[in-house]
Motif scaffolding. Structure first.
Motif, PDB file in Angstrom:
ATOM      1  N   LEU A   1      11.691   4.059   0.760  1.00 13.97           N
ATOM      2  CA  LEU A   1      10.266   4.148   0.450  1.00 13.97           C
ATOM      3  C   LEU A   1       9.657   2.766   0.259  1.00 13.97           C
ATOM      4  O   LEU A   1       8.575   2.473   0.757  1.00 13.97           O
ATOM      5  N   ALA A   2      10.384   1.909  -0.452  1.00 14.74           N
ATOM      6  CA  ALA A   2       9.881   0.562  -0.681  1.00 14.74           C
ATOM      7  C   ALA A   2       9.693  -0.135   0.666  1.00 14.74           C
ATOM      8  O   ALA A   2       8.709  -0.820   0.901  1.00 14.74           O
TER       9      ALA A   2
ATOM     10  N   CYS B   1       9.102   1.334   3.620  1.00 22.74           N
ATOM     11  CA  CYS B   1       7.937   1.937   4.284  1.00 22.74           C
ATOM     12  C   CYS B   1       6.670   1.275   3.786  1.00 22.74           C
ATOM     13  O   CYS B   1       5.802   0.886   4.542  1.00 22.74           O
ATOM     14  N   GLN B   2       6.608   1.144   2.464  1.00 19.58           N
ATOM     15  CA  GLN B   2       5.407   0.654   1.826  1.00 19.58           C
ATOM     16  C   GLN B   2       5.050  -0.737   2.343  1.00 19.58           C
ATOM     17  O   GLN B   2       3.928  -0.989   2.725  1.00 19.58           O
TER      18      GLN B   2
ATOM     19  N   HIS C   1       3.633  -0.660   5.751  1.00 23.58           N
ATOM     20  CA  HIS C   1       2.287  -0.096   5.759  1.00 23.58           C
ATOM     21  C   HIS C   1       1.255  -1.108   5.321  1.00 23.58           C
ATOM     22  O   HIS C   1       0.243  -1.282   5.952  1.00 23.58           O
TER      23      HIS C   1
ATOM     24  N   ARG D   1       0.419  -3.527   7.931  1.00 22.84           N
ATOM     25  CA  ARG D   1      -0.414  -2.997   8.984  1.00 22.84           C
ATOM     26  C   ARG D   1      -1.847  -2.782   8.518  1.00 22.84           C
ATOM     27  O   ARG D   1      -2.785  -3.007   9.238  1.00 22.84           O
TER      28      ARG D   1
ATOM     29  N   THR E   1      -2.437  -4.364  -2.205  1.00 27.46           N
ATOM     30  CA  THR E   1      -1.594  -3.970  -3.331  1.00 27.46           C
ATOM     31  C   THR E   1      -0.638  -5.043  -3.821  1.00 27.46           C
ATOM     32  O   THR E   1      -0.785  -5.533  -4.926  1.00 27.46           O
ATOM     33  N   THR E   2       0.292  -5.423  -2.988  1.00 28.32           N
ATOM     34  CA  THR E   2       1.362  -6.271  -3.491  1.00 28.32           C
ATOM     35  C   THR E   2       0.979  -7.742  -3.583  1.00 28.32           C
ATOM     36  O   THR E   2       1.640  -8.502  -4.268  1.00 28.32           O
TER      37      THR E   2
ATOM     38  N   ALA F   1      -1.668  -9.416  -4.905  1.00 25.64           N
ATOM     39  CA  ALA F   1      -2.184  -9.951  -6.156  1.00 25.64           C
ATOM     40  C   ALA F   1      -1.473  -9.331  -7.350  1.00 25.64           C
ATOM     41  O   ALA F   1      -1.108  -8.176  -7.327  1.00 25.64           O
ATOM     42  N   GLY F   2      -1.283 -10.091  -8.396  1.00 27.75           N
ATOM     43  CA  GLY F   2      -0.704  -9.563  -9.624  1.00 27.75           C
ATOM     44  C   GLY F   2      -1.755  -8.733 -10.323  1.00 27.75           C
ATOM     45  O   GLY F   2      -2.931  -8.784  -9.990  1.00 27.75           O
ATOM     46  N   ALA F   3      -1.324  -7.956 -11.337  1.00 33.00           N
ATOM     47  CA  ALA F   3      -2.249  -7.062 -12.026  1.00 33.00           C
ATOM     48  C   ALA F   3      -3.422  -7.844 -12.624  1.00 33.00           C
ATOM     49  O   ALA F   3      -4.517  -7.317 -12.760  1.00 33.00           O
TER      50      ALA F   3
ATOM     51  N   LYS G   1      -6.507  -7.943 -10.321  1.00 32.82           N
ATOM     52  CA  LYS G   1      -7.062  -6.720  -9.742  1.00 32.82           C
ATOM     53  C   LYS G   1      -8.309  -6.256 -10.485  1.00 32.82           C
ATOM     54  O   LYS G   1      -8.395  -6.372 -11.694  1.00 32.82           O
TER      55      LYS G   1
ATOM     56  N   GLU H   1      -5.103   2.869  -8.254  1.00 34.08           N
ATOM     57  CA  GLU H   1      -3.643   2.732  -8.220  1.00 34.08           C
ATOM     58  C   GLU H   1      -2.952   3.509  -9.334  1.00 34.08           C
ATOM     59  O   GLU H   1      -1.931   4.140  -9.124  1.00 34.08           O
ATOM     60  N   ASN H   2      -3.533   3.446 -10.543  1.00 34.57           N
ATOM     61  CA  ASN H   2      -2.846   4.012 -11.703  1.00 34.57           C
ATOM     62  C   ASN H   2      -3.117   5.484 -11.934  1.00 34.57           C
ATOM     63  O   ASN H   2      -2.240   6.215 -12.369  1.00 34.57           O
TER      64      ASN H   2
ATOM     65  N   PRO I   1       3.157  -6.245 -16.740  1.00 31.62           N
ATOM     66  CA  PRO I   1       3.330  -6.664 -15.353  1.00 31.62           C
ATOM     67  C   PRO I   1       4.314  -7.834 -15.275  1.00 31.62           C
ATOM     68  O   PRO I   1       4.349  -8.674 -16.176  1.00 31.62           O
TER      69      PRO I   1
ATOM     70  N   GLY J   1       4.997 -10.418 -12.363  1.00 30.51           N
ATOM     71  CA  GLY J   1       4.585 -10.790 -11.012  1.00 30.51           C
ATOM     72  C   GLY J   1       3.832  -9.606 -10.421  1.00 30.51           C
ATOM     73  O   GLY J   1       3.015  -8.986 -11.101  1.00 30.51           O
ATOM     74  N   PRO J   2       4.151  -9.261  -9.181  1.00 34.92           N
ATOM     75  CA  PRO J   2       3.463  -8.117  -8.570  1.00 34.92           C
ATOM     76  C   PRO J   2       4.064  -6.778  -9.000  1.00 34.92           C
ATOM     77  O   PRO J   2       3.548  -5.735  -8.665  1.00 34.92           O
TER      78      PRO J   2
ATOM     79  N   ILE K   1       6.319  -1.460  -6.523  1.00 37.25           N
ATOM     80  CA  ILE K   1       4.976  -1.406  -5.941  1.00 37.25           C
ATOM     81  C   ILE K   1       4.227  -0.346  -6.751  1.00 37.25           C
ATOM     82  O   ILE K   1       4.859   0.520  -7.352  1.00 37.25           O
ATOM     83  N   PRO K   2       2.877  -0.388  -6.770  1.00 32.35           N
ATOM     84  CA  PRO K   2       2.165   0.549  -7.647  1.00 32.35           C
ATOM     85  C   PRO K   2       2.446   2.024  -7.353  1.00 32.35           C
ATOM     86  O   PRO K   2       2.321   2.865  -8.228  1.00 32.35           O
TER      87      PRO K   2
ATOM     88  N   LEU L   1       5.322   3.448  -6.414  1.00 32.44           N
ATOM     89  CA  LEU L   1       6.712   3.891  -6.621  1.00 32.44           C
ATOM     90  C   LEU L   1       7.196   3.558  -8.022  1.00 32.44           C
ATOM     91  O   LEU L   1       7.048   2.433  -8.487  1.00 32.44           O
TER      92      LEU L   1
ATOM     93  N   TYR M   1       6.968   8.907  -6.242  1.00 34.03           N
ATOM     94  CA  TYR M   1       6.304   8.144  -5.192  1.00 34.03           C
ATOM     95  C   TYR M   1       5.036   8.897  -4.815  1.00 34.03           C
ATOM     96  O   TYR M   1       5.101  10.054  -4.395  1.00 34.03           O
TER      97      TYR M   1
ATOM     98  N   ARG N   1       1.517   8.562  -2.594  1.00 37.56           N
ATOM     99  CA  ARG N   1       0.806   7.724  -1.626  1.00 37.56           C
ATOM    100  C   ARG N   1      -0.404   8.474  -1.098  1.00 37.56           C
ATOM    101  O   ARG N   1      -0.293   9.583  -0.582  1.00 37.56           O
TER     102      ARG N   1
END
Lengths: 98, 437
Positions: free
Chosen positions: A16-17, A19-20, A23, A26, A34-35, A37-39, A42, A50-51, B218, B220-221, B272-273, B275, B303, B305
């Motif tokens: 899954l990680a 896939c993410q 994605h 793309r 998402t990945t 920038a740090g929280a 955001k 997201e949350n 948090p 890092g990411p 990641i957010p 998962l 998970y 999405r």
């Protein structure tokens, strides 16, 4: 029984990680960055998106007034282990969008 | 001939009269130079005014927009001020959920059921918060009569000690795995019933009475969250009350049977957010008159999405629980009628659930449908009095009327097996309507 299940969990998590990442590459600029920038960087609406889908369907910001969101967001801060910064940004977003 | 003459005369008369008329209109047709200049000047003046007006319009529109914005803001603050001073609505929120269900299981009588769970939330200050939930459910008592069960699902005070830590005391939902704490309310759970390890006679705690510290941060990411607690913990059934349940852990340890408390923790990691991977552990001394401990481990995965690419939302959940209780001899003297009995008291169980809702499809009916599939299992010790192993496949279809109003229909292919009865088919048809308010 125990070992294979554990391995399946780990494997599916990795898949899954994987896939993410592909994605989000793309998706480029159009989707939520998402990945990258740090929280800390955001915005409220992104943190909300997201949350708040992690456990249940999102309820529309207009379903509560400011005072009600104050209470519900405190509840969710504790339930979802949000940080103070996440709590503040999401609450501000909800109050601006209700 | 006469006619021709008349026509000629008439023509002449007509020509004559037009000529006269032309002569009479002539003085009005021309303007003097002065008049011409005057009109030109007036035209210039109008043009200039028009230009000024044109230049002014965007600025004026902007001003109006700003004024409207300010009025909007003002109105909002007045509105929230007004609602905040309404008695009762300031810092409390009455929320919760209700459900109605129907189960038709092979080998059991079909049954309608209903439940109502009111929740009171009270924000006492920016740091202090109360949450309390009652669970009202219909059941049958030992004499076969109807009864309404009232349970205190949770009641606790929490205090935000720092940006990353909240302390909670009272009865709280167990941070063991994620089902109990995050997914069990009927408007959140995507199927009408609970996965086996978390259901009736399950092997994981649903709530704890004690205190806990929890939070998230948090890195890092990525993100971490944690919870650690001290509580009454579970109680071991030694067969004194219900011989068929000897060796089972009961998690409703409302009044602790011993001075030993349970210690538990859960750590969650979000690479990641979308998962989250979690690990839970609980250790407890469990006996009143026996010296025994219980060790519970759990792993969980979530998970979620929501994407354009998938034309909707994908929701994957998985959890596994292992329970180990120290070896003991139950009914050592045989006085209870089933002993002496000893067995390797290890249990495990879990579930994997996948749901998909095409929420981004432009079809009003289709976008509210959700398909769900779940596999769950629970393995009990073969030599225990109720050494039943269970395994089920459940497929369901939900229709969402709102984000917290749903009707669920599901079919379950279930197997139960134990030494005495061999394998039994316990297929079931389940329906539930749930509403979170």
């Amino acid at each position: 029984m125990a070992k294979p299940v554990c391995l399946t969990f780990a494997a599916s998590a990795l898949v899954l990680a994987g896939c993410q990442t592909s994605h989000s590459h793309r998706a480029g600029g159009q989707a939520t960055p998402t990945t990258a920038a740090g929280a800390g960087q955001k915005g409220g609406s992104q943190l909300w998106a997201e949350n708040c889908i992690r456990c249940h369907n999102v309820r529309s910001p207009s379903s509560y007034n400011d005072a009600e969101w104050d209470v519900a967001m405190h509840h969710m801060r504790v339930r979802a282990s949000l940080t103070a910064q996440e709590h503040k940004a999401i609450l501000e977003f909800l109050k601006s969008a209700n | 001939m006469r006619a021709v003459t008349t026509a000629g005369l008439l023509t002449l008369a007509l020509v004559g009269s037009t000529g006269l008329a032309q002569q009479a209109a002539a003085p009005d047709k021309y303007v003097t130079r002065e008049e011409h200049e005057k009109v030109l000047k007036e035209l210039e003046a109008i043009k200039a005014r028009l230009k000024v007006a044109e230049e002014k319009t965007p600025a004026a529109a902007k001003e109006t927009e700003q004024a409207l914005d300010e009025m909007d803001k003002e109105l909002k603050s007045v509105k929230s001020l007004a609602t905040s001073v309404l008695p009762g609505s300031t810092k409390q929120l009455l929320t919760g959920y209700a459900f109605a269900g129907y189960t038709d299981r092979k080998g059991e009588k079909s049954n309608f059921e209903a439940g109502f769970n009111p929740i009171l939330l009270w924000k006492l200050s920016d740091r202090l918060f109360f949450e309390g939930e009652l669970e009202l459910e219909l059941s049958r008592n030992a004499e076969g009569g109807g009864e309404t069960e009232v349970e205190l699902e949770y009641a606790n005070l929490s205090y935000i000690a720092s940006d990353y830590a909240t302390v909670q005391a009272g009865k709280f939902l167990a941070p063991f795995g994620t089902f109990a704490q995050r997914l069990h309310p009927a408007w959140i759970n995507k199927l009408p019933d609970f996965p086996l390890p978390f259901g009736h006679d399950g092997i994981a705690p649903n709530s704890e009475i004690g205190f806990q510290i929890s939070g998230g941060a948090p890195v890092g990411p990525t993100k971490f969250n944690y919870a650690a607690y001290v509580s009454n913990g579970p109680r071991l059934n030694t067969g004194m009350d219900e011989p068929e349940e000897a060796g089972m852990l009961h998690f409703d340890n409302n009044v602790d049977i011993s001075n030993n408390k349970a210690l538990g923790t859960r750590v969650g990691f979000l690479p990641i957010p979308q998962l989250e991977l979690g690990y839970s552990f609980q250790y407890a001394k469990i006996g009143e008159d026996v010296d025994a401990s219980a060790y519970l481990h759990g792993v969980d995965l979530g998970y979620v999405r929501d994407s354009q690419l998938l034309k909707g939302a994908l929701d994957l959940r998985g959890q596994w629980v292992w329970s180990t209780v120290d070896d003991l001899t139950y009914d050592p003297t045989g006085a209870l009628g089933f002993g002496p009995l000893s067995f390797d008291n290890k249990r495990d169980g879990g579930y994997v659930q996948l749901a998909y809702r095409p929420a981004k499809v432009n079809q009003p009916f289709i976008k509210n449908l959700e398909a769900v599939g779940r596999w769950d299992t629970l393995n009990r010790p073969d030599d225990a009095p109720m050494g039943v192993d269970e395994q089920r496949w459940t497929v369901g279809l939900n229709y969402w009327f709102s984000p917290s109003t749903v009707v669920k229909a599901a079919y379950q292919f279930g197997d139960r097996s134990d030494r005495m009865n061999g394998q039994q088919d316990v297929n079931a048809f389940l329906v539930q309507a749930a509403f979170g308010f």
